[in-house]
Design an enzyme around this catalytic site. Structure first.
Site, mmCIF file in Angstrom:
data_model
loop_
_atom_site.group_PDB
_atom_site.id
_atom_site.type_symbol
_atom_site.label_atom_id
_atom_site.label_comp_id
_atom_site.label_asym_id
_atom_site.label_seq_id
_atom_site.Cartn_x
_atom_site.Cartn_y
_atom_site.Cartn_z
ATOM 1 N N SER A 4 0.856 -1.182 0.000
ATOM 2 C CA SER A 4 0.000 0.000 0.000
ATOM 3 C C SER A 4 0.888 1.227 0.000
ATOM 4 O O SER A 4 2.089 1.148 0.288
ATOM 5 C CB SER A 4 -0.895 0.006 1.244
ATOM 6 O OG SER A 4 -1.531 1.254 1.426
ATOM 7 N N TYR A 43 -2.203 -0.809 10.384
ATOM 8 C CA TYR A 43 -2.111 -1.145 8.963
ATOM 9 C C TYR A 43 -0.756 -0.740 8.393
ATOM 10 O O TYR A 43 -0.098 -1.517 7.682
ATOM 11 C CB TYR A 43 -3.247 -0.445 8.219
ATOM 12 C CG TYR A 43 -3.402 -0.834 6.771
ATOM 13 C CD1 TYR A 43 -3.888 -2.088 6.416
ATOM 14 C CD2 TYR A 43 -3.096 0.065 5.746
ATOM 15 C CE1 TYR A 43 -4.053 -2.442 5.088
ATOM 16 C CE2 TYR A 43 -3.259 -0.275 4.418
ATOM 17 C CZ TYR A 43 -3.739 -1.533 4.092
ATOM 18 O OH TYR A 43 -3.898 -1.883 2.776
#
Length: 652
Positions: free
Chosen positions: A496, A509
């Site tokens: 990401s 995350y």
């Protein structure tokens, strides 16, 4: 040159597969399921439709042979008109299809409509060929008078109706007067050949509901006829007054395909055995079938009237279409619309050449790819695309519903990847699939997040997120790496932009994605002597359930947090933060297909990059990551403000 030579040494290359003519949204189909393809094809070619591949025609310009699939299941026809957006007529063999004449006024009934130069002349020609119309030429003027002028400006048309081999109604239409002269002029210039277009008339229960549904599919109003008295229906002696409350011609942009939505004042709703009154439906091309189903049928879109009719499957259609991923949805009245994507269109020659393979890609035959996180988003779409490219795909899903959706295109396994048992199940199923094939790729896509400030996020949340986002890829790679080394294959780790820049309220995350980036960097260098490629994909905010649901998950975690630990973040601030982030995510969210395309590229391009930024927003994160810390912190600080002000923590 050295990179290209190294790539060719690693794997034998094949020519870039030809792109299908059916690009995203550029082609539509009318699909007719028939008990006898040959007889059905003869009727439509006698009407003037031609072989879609452009092969030989007889002395009258009609198709002398038909473009069909190798197994004889499909025949592909089209109008001879040169318009690039002409729809195809796809005849599909259905041995269970019973020939019957249905009530053409029934709700859910669809009819094919063809524009011809002169209906009367066509009726005479068809009689010479042995076809009798069910209604002779009828002259009509569709539409209602203009409210201001009281005049009906719509052209007069002449209509005749036939039944095809399977009982479907086919209408022939020609213009009269000025419209006829315009049509004749286009024909004389070679810009129009007959039958010039194919469109479909659909009987609906409620016009507004159906119009909303087809608008969600991308159709736009072309002509609004209003209230119509249909003289053709009166000529057919259909037990209905032939009066329509509302008729609108809607068109698919970029194509020459349109649909008439018709709500009758006295519809006939009886259907034999619960079946529809016709054996035809429509099909449109989309970039990605799974994403299109999510948009049209997903839980948050149920209001638009579409329902899932069949899960994705692979169709080998006749040229110039090729291999397709297919799923079907049904409109509010049960008319099926097939969604088709053509994975060969993922690649363009420019991209492939830039990757050092000339115009060649790595073949997919006899190669297995494991993809995790396939219940939604990138994973589900990637499975469909990779299966369409010819890979044998193993899809690891968390839910039974996710596995069922993909069961037509992949071998599925339901597993919780945060457990040792789940990892073993995935490895076992993948190893079994590799019994007579090579494991070519691992796509580590499964992921979760637990948004919230570090202060109020419990340590066990970090453990759960790391278990799926980091430890699961570690375990899968560890157990399957011998297979990958043997095939000199690829490992694709979907991280990401949160693996580039760590943002506030997202530490669980971001930590897991930074860890996966570090793993990938080490692994890539270690695997270089063995010819194994390791690719990191870094998507920006995408319109996926995870991306669009982030703010709601943040709010849920805030509400459940220890009141003392969030005392400096009052509920009023939390509501503002939630609303602000929700709107920002919607505005920033990009098309998930960007990432899906890069997953496919990473597996088939001869030379791959170490990192791929997915989406325009990802470039901004790369720049942000290179900024001095003080600048970056200023940009990322609380967008609402009013927090802190030097207050002492109540826990001190």
């Amino acid at each position: 040159r050295r990179r290209s030579a190294a790539a060719k040494k690693r794997a034998a290359l094949v020519d870039l597969p030809p792109s299908s003519v059916a690009q995203n949204g550029s082609v539509a189909f009318v699909r007719v399921r028939t008990s006898d393809v040959r007889k059905a094809s003869k009727f439509y070619t006698d009407l003037g439709l031609v072989d879609a591949s452009g092969s030989s025609t007889d002395d009258k310009g009609r198709s002398a042979s038909t473009s069909s699939s190798a197994d004889g299941k499909y025949v592909l026809l089209k109008s001879p008109s040169p318009h690039p957006g002409q729809p195809f007529l796809l005849l599909e063999h259905d041995p269970y299809r019973e020939i019957r004449t249905a009530n053409a006024a029934a709700v859910g009934y669809a009819r094919i409509c063809l524009l011809v130069k002169n209906v009367s002349a066509e009726v005479k020609r068809m009689k010479d060929l042995g076809y009798e119309p069910v209604a002779e030429a009828v002259t009509d003027r569709p539409g209602s008078p203009d409210e201001k002028t009281g005049k009906n400006r719509n052209a007069f048309v002449t209509i005749a109706a036939y039944r095809d081999y399977d009982g479907n109604m086919v209408e022939l239409v020609s213009m009269t007067g000025m419209a006829s002269a315009a049509v004749g002029a286009f024909s004389a210039l070679g810009m129009l050949k007959f039958p010039a277009w194919v469109h479909v008339n659909v009987n609906v229960t409620d016009f507004d509901t159906s119009y909303s549904a087809y608008s969600a599919l991308g159709f736009q109003t072309d002509i609004d006829y209003g209230r119509v008295v249909n003289k053709l229906y009166q000529a057919l002696s259909i037990p209905s007054p032939g009066i329509a409350k509302q008729v609108s011609l809607i068109k698919l942009p970029g194509t020459n395909f349109s649909v008439d939505l018709i709500e009758w004042e006295d519809p006939k709703t009886t259907r034999e055995g619960g079946e529809l009154g016709s054996a035809l439906d429509m099909a449109i091309t989309v970039a990605d079938v799974a994403l299109a189903v999510d948009e049209l049928v997903g839980t948050e879109h149920k209001g638009n009237g579409w329902s899932l009719k069949s899960i994705p499957s692979i169709l080998d259609l006749p040229p110039p279409l090729g291999r397709a991923v297919h799923a079907s949805i049904a409109d509010p009245d049960g008319i099926e619309v097939s969604l088709m994507s053509f994975p060969s269109n993922i690649f363009d020659e420019k991209t492939v050449k830039a990757a050092g393979g000339g115009a060649s890609v790595i073949p997919s035959a006899d190669k297995v790819v494991l993809c995790t996180g396939c219940d939604s988003g990138f994973g589900r779409s990637a499975v469909c695309q990779l299966a369409g490219l010819g890979f044998t795909v193993v899809a690891a899903c968390y839910t039974a519903a996710g596995a069922k959706f993909l069961s037509g295109v992949a071998s599925t396994v339901i597993a919780d990847l945060t457990t040792e048992r789940g990892l073993k199940e995935v490895v076992a199923v993948t190893s079994k699939a590799c019994f007579e094939r090579d494991l070519w790729g691992i796509v580590n896509n499964a992921g979760m997040c637990h948004p919230g400030n570090v202060e109020w996020t419990r340590p066990d949340a970090y453990k759960r997120v790391m278990a799926l986002n980091f430890h699961a890829p570690v375990g899968i790679i560890h157990d399957l790496l011998p297979h990958i080394k043997k095939s000199r294959g690829r490992i694709v780790n979907v991280t990401s932009v949160c693996g580039i820049v760590s943002s506030p309220s997202n530490s669980t995350y971001c930590s897991s994605k930074f860890a996966l980036e570090a793993l990938s960097d080490s692994l890539r260098v270690e695997m270089m002597p063995f010819g194994v490629g390791v690719v990191v994909l870094e998507p920006t905010t995408m319109k996926t359930p995870l991306g669009m649901g982030w703010s709601d998950m943040w709010k849920k975690n805030y509400d459940e947090a220890d009141p003392l630990r969030k005392s400096h973040h009052p509920a009023e601030w939390a509501d503002k933060f939630h609303d602000k982030v929700s709107s920002d995510l919607v505005a920033a969210g990009e098309n998930p297909f960007i990432t899906v395309k890069e997953i496919a590229n990473a597996l088939v391009l001869p030379v791959q990059k170490a990192r791929v930024l997915c989406g325009v927003g990802a470039k901004g994160y790369r720049i942000l990551g290179m900024m001095p810390d003080k600048w970056r912190d200023t940009i990322l600080k609380d967008p609402i403000g009013g927090i802190g002000k030097g207050d002492e923590s109540p826990l001190c």
